[in-house]
Design a protein around this motif. Sequence first.
Motif, PDB file in Angstrom:
ATOM      1  N   ALA A   1     -22.296  16.244  -6.391  1.00  0.00           N
ATOM      2  CA  ALA A   1     -23.661  16.699  -6.929  1.00  0.00           C
ATOM      3  C   ALA A   1     -24.700  15.692  -6.218  1.00  0.00           C
ATOM      4  O   ALA A   1     -25.628  16.140  -5.714  1.00  0.00           O
ATOM      5  CB  ALA A   1     -23.880  17.168  -8.045  1.00  0.00           C
ATOM      6  N   GLU A   2     -24.236  14.278  -6.260  1.00  0.00           N
ATOM      7  CA  GLU A   2     -25.116  13.461  -5.520  1.00  0.00           C
ATOM      8  C   GLU A   2     -25.210  13.433  -4.141  1.00  0.00           C
ATOM      9  O   GLU A   2     -26.417  13.556  -3.454  1.00  0.00           O
ATOM     10  CB  GLU A   2     -24.562  12.186  -6.036  1.00  0.00           C
ATOM     11  N   ILE A   3     -24.017  13.630  -3.362  1.00  0.00           N
ATOM     12  CA  ILE A   3     -24.019  13.440  -2.049  1.00  0.00           C
ATOM     13  C   ILE A   3     -24.517  14.733  -1.232  1.00  0.00           C
ATOM     14  O   ILE A   3     -24.728  14.752  -0.225  1.00  0.00           O
ATOM     15  CB  ILE A   3     -22.638  13.049  -1.670  1.00  0.00           C
ATOM     16  N   ILE A   4     -23.914  16.130  -1.954  1.00  0.00           N
ATOM     17  CA  ILE A   4     -24.041  17.393  -0.953  1.00  0.00           C
ATOM     18  C   ILE A   4     -25.853  17.610  -0.637  1.00  0.00           C
ATOM     19  O   ILE A   4     -25.982  17.850   0.640  1.00  0.00           O
ATOM     20  CB  ILE A   4     -23.917  18.410  -1.955  1.00  0.00           C
TER      21      ILE A   4
ATOM     22  N   THR B   1     -17.586  23.521 -16.090  1.00  0.00           N
ATOM     23  CA  THR B   1     -16.686  23.191 -15.001  1.00  0.00           C
ATOM     24  C   THR B   1     -17.593  24.251 -13.880  1.00  0.00           C
ATOM     25  O   THR B   1     -17.781  23.557 -12.722  1.00  0.00           O
ATOM     26  CB  THR B   1     -15.540  23.442 -14.997  1.00  0.00           C
ATOM     27  N   GLY B   2     -17.872  25.128 -14.382  1.00  0.00           N
ATOM     28  CA  GLY B   2     -18.346  26.315 -13.219  1.00  0.00           C
ATOM     29  C   GLY B   2     -19.770  26.077 -12.786  1.00  0.00           C
ATOM     30  O   GLY B   2     -20.020  26.325 -11.555  1.00  0.00           O
ATOM     31  N   PHE B   3     -20.335  25.418 -13.551  1.00  0.00           N
ATOM     32  CA  PHE B   3     -21.884  24.784 -13.350  1.00  0.00           C
ATOM     33  C   PHE B   3     -21.776  24.143 -12.118  1.00  0.00           C
ATOM     34  O   PHE B   3     -22.765  24.221 -11.137  1.00  0.00           O
ATOM     35  CB  PHE B   3     -22.467  23.893 -14.385  1.00  0.00           C
ATOM     36  N   ILE B   4     -20.911  23.217 -11.760  1.00  0.00           N
ATOM     37  CA  ILE B   4     -20.713  22.409 -10.517  1.00  0.00           C
ATOM     38  C   ILE B   4     -20.644  23.382  -9.486  1.00  0.00           C
ATOM     39  O   ILE B   4     -21.210  22.826  -8.313  1.00  0.00           O
ATOM     40  CB  ILE B   4     -19.496  21.387 -10.789  1.00  0.00           C
ATOM     41  N   TYR B   5     -19.971  24.298  -9.768  1.00  0.00           N
ATOM     42  CA  TYR B   5     -19.689  25.290  -8.518  1.00  0.00           C
ATOM     43  C   TYR B   5     -21.254  25.990  -8.027  1.00  0.00           C
ATOM     44  O   TYR B   5     -21.742  26.098  -7.073  1.00  0.00           O
ATOM     45  CB  TYR B   5     -18.766  26.298  -8.806  1.00  0.00           C
ATOM     46  N   LEU B   6     -21.842  26.442  -9.366  1.00  0.00           N
ATOM     47  CA  LEU B   6     -23.297  27.013  -9.325  1.00  0.00           C
ATOM     48  C   LEU B   6     -24.271  25.944  -8.383  1.00  0.00           C
ATOM     49  O   LEU B   6     -24.860  26.245  -7.332  1.00  0.00           O
ATOM     50  CB  LEU B   6     -23.697  27.242 -10.545  1.00  0.00           C
ATOM     51  N   VAL B   7     -23.827  24.663  -8.823  1.00  0.00           N
ATOM     52  CA  VAL B   7     -24.729  23.764  -8.386  1.00  0.00           C
ATOM     53  C   VAL B   7     -24.677  23.504  -6.632  1.00  0.00           C
ATOM     54  O   VAL B   7     -25.625  23.568  -5.909  1.00  0.00           O
ATOM     55  CB  VAL B   7     -24.622  22.336  -8.894  1.00  0.00           C
ATOM     56  N   GLY B   8     -23.271  23.481  -6.377  1.00  0.00           N
ATOM     57  CA  GLY B   8     -22.850  23.149  -5.041  1.00  0.00           C
ATOM     58  C   GLY B   8     -23.301  24.448  -4.117  1.00  0.00           C
ATOM     59  O   GLY B   8     -23.896  24.363  -3.108  1.00  0.00           O
ATOM     60  N   MET B   9     -23.088  25.822  -4.655  1.00  0.00           N
ATOM     61  CA  MET B   9     -23.327  26.752  -3.807  1.00  0.00           C
ATOM     62  C   MET B   9     -24.940  27.046  -3.706  1.00  0.00           C
ATOM     63  O   MET B   9     -25.374  27.284  -2.600  1.00  0.00           O
ATOM     64  CB  MET B   9     -22.616  28.187  -4.594  1.00  0.00           C
ATOM     65  N   GLY B  10     -25.577  26.879  -4.899  1.00  0.00           N
ATOM     66  CA  GLY B  10     -27.053  26.787  -4.553  1.00  0.00           C
ATOM     67  C   GLY B  10     -27.778  26.077  -3.734  1.00  0.00           C
ATOM     68  O   GLY B  10     -28.449  26.260  -3.078  1.00  0.00           O
ATOM     69  N   THR B  11     -27.062  24.606  -3.637  1.00  0.00           N
ATOM     70  CA  THR B  11     -27.684  23.761  -2.751  1.00  0.00           C
ATOM     71  C   THR B  11     -27.506  24.108  -1.443  1.00  0.00           C
ATOM     72  O   THR B  11     -28.314  23.793  -0.489  1.00  0.00           O
ATOM     73  CB  THR B  11     -27.033  22.406  -3.168  1.00  0.00           C
ATOM     74  N   LEU B  12     -26.228  24.706  -0.983  1.00  0.00           N
ATOM     75  CA  LEU B  12     -25.916  24.992   0.282  1.00  0.00           C
ATOM     76  C   LEU B  12     -26.605  26.171   0.586  1.00  0.00           C
ATOM     77  O   LEU B  12     -26.619  26.291   1.891  1.00  0.00           O
ATOM     78  CB  LEU B  12     -24.470  25.238   0.370  1.00  0.00           C
TER      79      LEU B  12
ATOM     80  N   LYS C   1     -31.847  19.752   0.997  1.00  0.00           N
ATOM     81  CA  LYS C   1     -32.538  20.610   0.218  1.00  0.00           C
ATOM     82  C   LYS C   1     -32.551  20.030  -1.162  1.00  0.00           C
ATOM     83  O   LYS C   1     -31.477  19.191  -1.191  1.00  0.00           O
ATOM     84  CB  LYS C   1     -31.549  21.988   0.182  1.00  0.00           C
ATOM     85  N   PRO C   2     -33.398  20.280  -2.010  1.00  0.00           N
ATOM     86  CA  PRO C   2     -33.126  19.757  -3.488  1.00  0.00           C
ATOM     87  C   PRO C   2     -31.895  20.140  -4.270  1.00  0.00           C
ATOM     88  O   PRO C   2     -31.270  21.372  -3.702  1.00  0.00           O
ATOM     89  CB  PRO C   2     -34.336  20.204  -4.092  1.00  0.00           C
ATOM     90  N   ILE C   3     -31.175  19.544  -4.820  1.00  0.00           N
ATOM     91  CA  ILE C   3     -30.156  19.981  -5.779  1.00  0.00           C
ATOM     92  C   ILE C   3     -30.443  21.257  -6.485  1.00  0.00           C
ATOM     93  O   ILE C   3     -31.678  21.064  -6.772  1.00  0.00           O
ATOM     94  CB  ILE C   3     -29.714  18.817  -6.626  1.00  0.00           C
ATOM     95  N   PHE C   4     -29.763  22.193  -6.231  1.00  0.00           N
ATOM     96  CA  PHE C   4     -30.033  23.316  -7.011  1.00  0.00           C
ATOM     97  C   PHE C   4     -29.574  23.156  -8.445  1.00  0.00           C
ATOM     98  O   PHE C   4     -28.463  22.784  -8.884  1.00  0.00           O
ATOM     99  CB  PHE C   4     -28.911  24.283  -6.383  1.00  0.00           C
TER     100      PHE C   4
END
Lengths: 303, 645, 215
Positions: B357-360, B417-428, B366-369
């Motif tokens: 989450a830090e590096i993406i 755990t799913g939150f991490i996917y949400l964060v990654g997908m939203g950030t991308l 883009k701001p982290i989602f």
Amino acid sequence: MSQNALDDSRSVEATRKAIPKLIAVWIVTSLIGSLLVWFVLGPHLPPGTMTDQAAGAQFDIRFVSTLVPPVLFFIWIFFGYSLVKWRVKPGEDPLAPAADFRGNSKTQGAWYIITTVLVLFLAAFGTYFLVVPAGAGGGEGPSPIWTPKTKNMLQVQVIAQQWRFTYRWPQFGGMETTSIYLPVNTEIQFNVTSLDVIHDFWAYQLGVKADANPDVNNVAFTKTQQLGRFTVRCDELCGVWHGAMYNYGYVVSQAQFQQWATQMEAQNAAVTKLLPKYATTYTPSYAGNGGGYYPPQDPNANL
Amino acid sequence: MAIDYSKATGTGSSSGAPGGGGGGLLRPSIITGIIGGVIGWLLGHWIGNSFTQGYQQVQGSGSNDIAEFMGYIFMIIGWFAGLGALNYPIQKLFGVEAEAEEPVTEKGWTKYFRYTLDHKTVGVQYLFGMLVYFFTAGLLALAIRTELLSPTYHIWSPDTYIEIVGEHGTMMMMMMTSVVLGPFGNYVVPLMIGSKRVAFPRLEALSFWFTPISYFILLSGLWQGGFQSGWTGYAPLSVQQGVGQDTYILGFGLQGLSMVCASTNIVATIINYRAPGMSWSRLPVMGWSMLSLGFTMILSIPVLIDGLYVLALDRTAQTSLLYSGHGGSSFLWENLFWFFGHPEVYLLAIPGFGLVAEIIPVFARKPIFAYKTSAAGFIGLAILSFFVWQHHLFQSGMNPDMRPLFMLTTELISIPTGFIYLVGMGTLWRARIRLTTPMLFMLGVYFNFLFGGLTGVYVSDVPINVTVHGSFFVMAHFHYTIMGGVIFAFFGAIYYWTPLVTGYQLSEKLGKIHFWTMIIFFNSTFLPLFAVGLLGMPRRVFEYAHRLQFLNQWVSISAYLLGASLLFFAVTFVWQLAVTRKPTVRNPWGSRSLEWYVESYPPPAYNFKRVPVVLSWPYEYGDPNALPVADIVNETKDLDPVGRA
Amino acid sequence: MSEITEDRPAVDEEQLYHEAALGSLWWGSRISIALTITAFGGLVFAYFYLRSLNSHGLWDPHHQTASVLLGSLILACVLGSAIVQSVGARRLRSGSTIDWLVGGFVALGLGVLAGGFQIWELTRLNFFPGASGYGGVFVAFAPVYSIIILLHMYWLETLLVRLVRNRAVLDGDGGVGISRQPKAENFRANLEGFTYAWNALSIMSILFFVLFYVL
Ligand code: HEM
Ligand SMILES: [Cu+2]
Ligand SMILES: [Cu+2]
């Protein structure tokens, strides 16, 4: 300017147009994937259908596996689309800001709700298929609360020790055998215990797995419904020869089983007399438990 | 406490050692540590043997657990005395400790072999320490795979085989707990929060210096008969074992102490040493992950130490806590172990997710989602991980009626755990993505962890668990989560922060070769193992069904290739740092995070000339008009990053 | 340089890090309490777990108990030490340094005595370690208990010598318990952390006494 044109691809409008297409692709691929899993892979999934419990486990694995393609494809399509579509193009300033949003309450809310519902559903599903098929072939401890309705089950005691399994048959004079034969269409109660360290009785095709703990009677149920051979392996690390701790058993017709059992009983009669009394556990015990291996004696008796 | 940049006055010469500052071999360093350790071991072993005088079976025999323990305990004391780590506590006893912190300005490579109080030095020490752990345990893994090339033909004798399995598992699990916290938590987090120092530099240094000795002790098991009980050490098997088991107890226990020290320090640092303006809502997600990690460790590791201690007593002091014949129970170990063991597995995931989450956002511009969701996700994982431990014991026969509850809690963990996917997908989403090496590794985490997480749902479903428990399926599950998750994140972080830590840029081309070979061979090694497990192969066996030979050979060969990929990393990494040494440009990735705005790479002693004032959130990549992250940004923008101190 | 730098709010670094150090002492001591509780938590769990399992009726077949006399002495020493120390620390805050010094040394003596008694008790048990579940848990508990007591006493001792040695520096400004000097504040933060930790342990000690000597 090309810069603007590129940024158009990141506009809300552009993505809005893409979303329905992505969803369509997702639905189609998931559907295909799930159907393939259910119909093509499904019937071949382990552990087979030799017992009720095995068939139940197979159904569970099949069902959960069918849910996998939608999740997998959702993430893949999403990542794939983002990476292809929004990757820096040559000539673009790679450090220029992209879109500026930090969240989206609708998306987030939907995500929380959908994952929660899915997870709660799976927990309920798992609980149902644990409770209804009498513990689903898993070890249920000494006093199982989920039991089959049948009254007179075939009792098979599994005794694990470094590094082999033996079987005791209380309904056949308490004889102890090194091989295991089971009658078909019969409800069976395994009483699993160990003489030394922790082992695990894993009868793969029967869909049964129960740890063999010293001093604990771990009960598991299964109901045979097909003839055939099954593998028994030790499934909990128990020392040097753990890897060689396996044997094979057979599900045979009821008549064959009777014949085998009576023959074994007669053949073993002399040995059976010398065995400790049948008991649920056999750990050497000063309290006099454990089938009488040790005389009642207390290490503090003369203190 | 005043920050004194000058050399400390009073009695505190450099680490206050007798003869400190005198240079030469006698100056406390790893060498004096080893000398101290050897002396300690001889002394302890002798004492242990004299304790047991008259006990014919044990005294002087190779299996005297008391002498073994005494030898190692004295060795540990000697090691720390030799390192000079005990000087300060002893001085404190007499009230003559230096009031000021010792300076951390030491230069040159020798400081990496000393007990130093500089968090950056400790971070680098950790990085190389953990790589040594990783490669040693990796070699052991290849030894396992070699045996499994054939279902019946044996390369190793069965006892050697099972000892290798145990060493591999224990070493990996020990190392994974600190693989992110040690190098990156210690090095980068203080910089990220704008601090000149950490809260407890001595605890931090101590935490590192536990690891070489715990590594050595654990490894020494190999030539002392090893232990056959695997990393899970189930009693009573672990009570039966020879002295090799003691190395497991001490090695794992020391690592536990190390983690307690490291977590105490990181928690206190993040809470107290944030620069002005670094409010909780601006804390980098990496900080949130380290905080959750620290608290989880503090509340779970003492229980592991209790368990190991109880096992040690059963092996030496003739208690019988883990043996039911005398009033104990082998379930006690299973409970104590997994009460730690499950939080432990999430201790491995949380820092990996923190790195991701830090590096993406840096490479997405883009701001982290959903920043708050990601922080909540870490905290949720940390809390829930204390309520699931019985899922490792579904078939054990212990508390069978609790299984639905533990199935529920376990599956609930999928939500954070799913939150991490949400964060990654939203950030991308609508991002501007650069596929650099670190970014590729972070995306690799998402790819791999998906399999790990989805199979987590299989193993936590009790009816399915009946089939998969104890099989290669579980083994593949946790390799996907740990190796596929945290180790990929770890390598990504190495590529990401090496310019900062060393001042040298790593080649993107070599990095990408490493990435692609690693992810391909990783998947080709572990994906078939799901099938192998489902088809009925238990873990930790050296014989298996003939029909599984093809899959196993496939896996073994992939494992060699995976090893080759990692070797490729080791060689190119060392080569680039030692030989090519291509200087980096300032802030090579265009990050907004504070650590990149130090004056030089590597950062100077005390990190910042003065404490920065944080002006904005570190993830404002989407807003061209956002304030810089801190007031030092403009001052350091045009400096040449390398070669200045 | 840029405007931002000029607008920079004045950061008093000395003050900032002083406060950070106080905060770290607060957290450090609270974490040490958490660690103590979890460490004993595992053993207390073992106690209740084995007691409830009572394998083969061997939890405590003969109702053997470690010496109640020594157990009571240990508890009395720990509680006495905690009380004396707390009262002393309170007096320190109202300005009388010497009261805490006296109280502190008394508390130190009592604490060391408690740790010593605990070790002594262990050498004269009237049962074998493996004789019963209770015996095992007690043998596991006692060394941890005495080590943790002695570690706390180490902490107290360092505070005491620090004050004794630096009396001149610390005791200015109306006494170390009142002074606004950073060094005195730091000392007080440390002392307060110790007081909490030691009092927490003494409260746990009551539980241990009940578990091992009463029940
Ligand atoms: C989606 C989340 C996850 C779920 C639901 C889950 C569930 C489970 C379950 C139920 C088991 C026990 C299997 C058995 O032995 O029968 C297990 C084993 C294991 N899991 Fe996970 N897990 C998840 C994520 C993780 C993560 C993130 C890690 C580590 C980073 C991890 C590491 C492990 C390890 C090391 C084991 C095996 C320990 C052993 O027996 O040696 N899991 N997992
Ligand atoms: Cu076995
Ligand atoms: Cu777990």
